[in-house]
Design a protein around this motif. Structure first.
Motif: not given
Length: 464
Positions: A352-367
């Motif tokens: 998901l980090r490698a394919h995030a379009p437009y440089g969208a910011q990603l946050e992951f939680r509640d794993v």
């Protein structure tokens, strides 16, 4: 008639004769809305646990029956009430741990239920109601099997029994590992029967020998620091919904197979299972094709899957011409047997980090992670349960995999490495566990009770 056959037939007759009472008791349990979600009435879980404890106490065979809780690790919060009962073995007999859970899923959209979810209703050979199959029927299978053994052999039989009826399985078993640690001596056993799985069909028993693991997490996608007018800036500004849709679509190929590097599959033979059966058991609409490739049941048992099960975004009723700054999704993945859940999650996050379009910011939680499970089928207990299922159903069992997960089994393996684990169940493919109109096939329940009673009888005759 030989003495051995007579002992077997006496258990069968007791189990068959006890079905009406078991179903009546099951109906009483179904009437209790024991949902472990904090937003629900938590007093109902206490009421449910106390009702189960009364049924267990009523068998008259246990040295102790308690309703108890353990602390959720990392918090000061207590988990939901569980029922713990113990009976010491005698004369060299083994101890069997019987597991089920008394909590149930939320009802979802009540308008989709044909009858009230907490009013048990029998029609067309099935008992409808939330928890009727998952897993209050598992609770009653244990209770009814113990009653049958007791009626056939008296209260002084030699088998040791530990009974653990959990109260938060549907909500993630948050205190499960701590409960095992707190009660290790009471729960230690030679054989563990987990009555929380299913069968091949309504007449053919299943012995679950593999379970996929799970990796669930929340991902937030952010592209703007505030909302903007979609007419004024749409076409130049990618909003979070646009980015999220594009990003999520990269997790599957055009045929619906998972397309995340690092997610593994298991190579194992599977029984014949047709597309027609899949459509019948799932309600797949005419004209909608199954996802994935290769053998259908192999896709469910031995391959990973990824499902978006929740999304926080503007509702249809509140929709406006607005570019959304942030979208959050909950992703639930199933992990093929043989791969750790941690490795599977790491592969998905990297993808998901490698394919995030437009440089969208990603946050992951509640794993939330749970490892898959493969049963060791070489033990004597597996031979005993296969024989009991064959006798109880009149048909030899099929070794099945399960696409769903029972993550706490990894905790059982860790805490009791010497125990043989048997995963059985009372559900059939039409039970619709977790869905509206959940139901229990009555004949399947009867056969499951008879089979478990026969298994207890075999264990009561085994010296270890």
């Amino acid at each position: 008639m030989s003495a051995e056959l007579s002992r077997t037939e006496s258990i069968r007759e007791a189990a068959e004769g006890g079905i009406p009472q078991a179903l009546a008791d099951l109906g009483d349990l179904v009437r209790i809305p024991s949902i472990a979600w904090p937003s629900m009435d938590q007093s109902q879980l206490v009421r449910s646990a106390e009702a189960v404890a009364a049924l267990v106490e009523g068998t008259g065979v246990f040295d102790a029956v308690t309703v108890t809780r353990s602390v959720i690790p990392g918090t000061d919060e207590l988990g939901q009430p569980a029922v713990l009962a113990t009976r010491a073995p005698r004369n060299g007999r083994p101890t069997v741990l019987l597991y089920a859970h008394h909590d149930v899923q939320p009802i979802g959209d009540e308008a989709l239920w044909e009858t009230p979810p907490f009013e048990p209703t029998v029609r067309d050979g099935r008992l409808y109601g939330r928890g009727a199959a998952d897993d209050k029927a598992g609770v009653m299978a244990h209770v009814a099997a113990i009653r049958a053994l007791t009626e056939a052999r008296g209260e002084d039989f030699d088998l040791g029994i530990a009974l653990f009826i959990e109260g938060e399985e549907e909500y993630g078993s948050r205190s499960f590992a701590q409960f095992l640690s707190d009660n290790a001596d009471a729960l230690r056993s030679d054989v563990i029967v987990v009555a929380d799985s299913g069968n091949w069909d309504q007449v053919t028993p299943g012995l679950t020998v593999s379970l996929r693991g799970n990796a669930r997490f929340t991902m937030s996608v952010r592209t703007l620091d505030h909302a903007s007018h979609s007419g004024m800036f749409g076409g130049a500004v990618p909003d979070a919904m646009m980015a999220a849709i594009q990003l999520l679509s990269t997790m599957w190929d055009a045929g619906g197979s998972v397309a995340v590097a690092g997610l593994e599959s298991r190579d194992a033979e599977t029984p014949e299972y047709s597309e027609e059966t899949l459509r019948t058991e799932t309600g797949l609409l005419d004209g909608v094709s199954p996802a994935g490739t290769d053998a259908i049941i192999g896709r469910i048992w031995n391959k990973p899957s990824i499902t978006v099960i929740g999304i926080d975004a503007t509702s249809v009723a509140s929709a406006s011409n607005t570019l959304t700054p942030e979208v959050s999704v909950v992703i639930s993945a199933r992990v093929a047997p043989g791969q750790s859940a941690a490795d599977a999650y790491a592969a998905m996050e990297a993808h998901l980090r490698a394919h995030a379009p437009y440089g969208a910011q990603l946050e992951f939680r509640d794993v939330d992670l749970g490892n898959p499970f493969l049963v060791d089928t070489s033990g004597w207990a597996v031979a005993d349960v296969r024989a009991a299922l064959t006798e109880g159903y009149g048909v030899a069992p099929i070794d099945i995999g399960v696409g769903g997960s029972i993550p706490f089994i990894a905790d059982l393996v860790r805490e009791f490495p010497g125990a043989q684990i048997l995963v059985t169940g009372v559900e059939d493919p039409h039970s619709r566990a977790h869905s509206p109109n959940e139901s229990l096939h009555l004949d399947t329940f009867r056969r499951a009770v008879v089979s478990e009673a026969l298994l207890l009888g075999k264990l009561d005759e085994r010296t270890i």
